[in-house]
Enzyme design. Structure first.
Site, short mmCIF file in Angstrom:
data_model
loop_
_atom_site.label_atom_id
_atom_site.label_comp_id
_atom_site.label_asym_id
_atom_site.label_seq_id
_atom_site.Cartn_x
_atom_site.Cartn_y
_atom_site.Cartn_z
N ASP A 9 0.86 -1.19 0.00
CA ASP A 9 0.00 0.00 0.00
C ASP A 9 0.90 1.23 0.00
O ASP A 9 2.12 1.14 0.19
CB ASP A 9 -0.92 -0.01 1.23
CG ASP A 9 -1.99 1.08 1.20
OD1 ASP A 9 -2.22 1.67 0.12
OD2 ASP A 9 -2.59 1.36 2.26
N TYR A 41 -0.92 8.12 -2.64
CA TYR A 41 -0.87 7.76 -4.05
C TYR A 41 -1.90 8.49 -4.89
O TYR A 41 -1.75 8.58 -6.11
CB TYR A 41 -1.06 6.25 -4.19
CG TYR A 41 0.22 5.46 -4.22
CD1 TYR A 41 1.46 6.07 -4.00
CD2 TYR A 41 0.21 4.11 -4.48
CE1 TYR A 41 2.63 5.35 -4.02
CE2 TYR A 41 1.38 3.36 -4.52
CZ TYR A 41 2.59 3.99 -4.28
OH TYR A 41 3.75 3.26 -4.32
N CYS A 73 -4.47 -1.28 -2.09
CA CYS A 73 -4.67 0.14 -2.33
C CYS A 73 -5.60 0.28 -3.52
O CYS A 73 -5.27 -0.18 -4.62
CB CYS A 73 -3.33 0.82 -2.61
SG CYS A 73 -3.45 2.55 -3.15
N ASN A 74 -6.76 0.89 -3.32
CA ASN A 74 -7.71 1.03 -4.42
C ASN A 74 -7.16 1.88 -5.55
O ASN A 74 -7.33 1.56 -6.72
CB ASN A 74 -9.02 1.64 -3.90
CG ASN A 74 -9.80 0.68 -3.03
OD1 ASN A 74 -9.49 0.52 -1.85
ND2 ASN A 74 -10.80 0.03 -3.60
N CYS A 180 -11.38 2.82 -0.05
CA CYS A 180 -9.96 3.00 0.25
C CYS A 180 -9.66 2.11 1.45
O CYS A 180 -10.44 2.08 2.41
CB CYS A 180 -9.65 4.46 0.58
SG CYS A 180 -7.96 4.74 1.19
N THR A 181 -8.54 1.39 1.39
CA THR A 181 -8.25 0.43 2.46
C THR A 181 -7.96 1.10 3.79
O THR A 181 -7.96 0.43 4.83
CB THR A 181 -7.07 -0.48 2.07
OG1 THR A 181 -5.93 0.32 1.72
CG2 THR A 181 -7.45 -1.36 0.89
N HIS A 182 -7.73 2.40 3.79
CA HIS A 182 -7.55 3.13 5.05
C HIS A 182 -8.87 3.26 5.82
O HIS A 182 -8.88 3.33 7.05
CB HIS A 182 -7.00 4.53 4.79
CG HIS A 182 -5.54 4.59 4.51
ND1 HIS A 182 -5.00 4.26 3.30
CD2 HIS A 182 -4.49 4.96 5.30
CE1 HIS A 182 -3.68 4.42 3.34
NE2 HIS A 182 -3.36 4.84 4.55
#
Length: 262
Positions: A9, A41, A73-74, A180-182
């Site tokens: 990520d 990113y 990470c999308n 979003c993975t966050h």
């Protein structure tokens, strides 16, 4: 010999995906890498994003006997998967906003993602394919990514600020896709901001199932619990706090690959 799973990520949000995969495959050997030198990113051009991810992942694949790569990470997943799959001879799994499962339960959907993911034609294609009759509202925020990173090293989330970011959706959506993975790390705070009735959907569990399927459910021949290794692309002034976060998740101390942004 354990299965080696590389999770990548731009920051530490990919740990939400790691947790889901770890639940499915607790005895695998995990390598987590994040490109903090170029975080976030969502602000990179596609060519730079491809170059950086390919460089870092190739370096780690030469260092470890990696069995599968997960792009957690999308933003990166919408761009880098074709080039990585062409370069590597192992499976590469990306993350996709969970539009399809959201459309099965609601037609008032909010997609919460980075500004880059919100702008990609790939995202609009997903909506057209899986939610053509739903009202899907898009909201891109880099600040939410930063808030998630801050929370993970012990900084409280400002609910007032979060409410302001999410204010366009007040009483307008009942289901939110965490694109979003966050963002899974902000689930409790998002519910505080928009109400507990909001349904939050992410793709972490589906990604974990896919990884397990590609590895044929195999992990390791013995019941040894392996300590994971974690790599960043540049030194961090938050190293002490990051090490604490990673230690709680069974990782060793942070190691630096030394790959500056420019």
């Amino acid at each position: 010999m354990p299965k080696h799973i590389l999770i990548f990520d731009s920051g530490i949000g990919g740990l939400s995906v790691y947790k889901e995969i770890k639940y499915q495959l607790p005895l695998a050997k995990y390598i987590y890498a994040f490109d903090n030198a170029a975080f976030p990113y969502g602000e990179l051009t596609e060519s730079v994003l491809i170059e950086r991810t390919t460089h870092i992942i190739s370096k780690l694949c030469s260092k470890f006997p990696i069995d599968i790569v997960v792009i957690a990470c999308n933003t990166a997943s919408t761009v880098v998967l074709p080039s990585l799959r062409e370069k590597l001879d192992i499976p590469v799994v990306g993350v996709v906003p969970a539009i399809k499962p959201a459309a099965l339960v609601s037609n008032k959907i909010g997609l919460l993602a980075t500004p880059a993911t919100v702008k990609r034609s790939y995202t609009y294609d997903l909506i057209k394919s899986f939610a053509p009759i739903s009202d899907v509202q898009l909201l891109g925020s880099t600040r939410l990514v930063e808030m998630a990173e801050e929370k993970m090293i012990g900084i409280d989330v400002d609910i007032t600020e979060l409410k302001e970011i999410l204010s366009p959706w007040q009483n307008k959506v009942d289901t939110i896709v965490l694109g979003c993975t966050h963002f899974p790390f902000l689930k409790n705070e998002i519910k505080k901001a928009l109400g507990n009735k909001i349904l939050l959907i992410d793709s972490g569990e589906a990604i974990a199932r896919r990884v397990k399927q590609l590895l044929n459910g195999d992990e390791v021949e013995s019941a040894v619990l392996f300590e994971g290794e974690v790599f960043c692309s540049a030194p961090s002034i938050k190293e002490e706090a990051l090490n604490h976060t990673f230690k709680e998740l069974n990782f060793s101390s942070l190691q630096c690959l030394g790959y500056p942004k420019f």
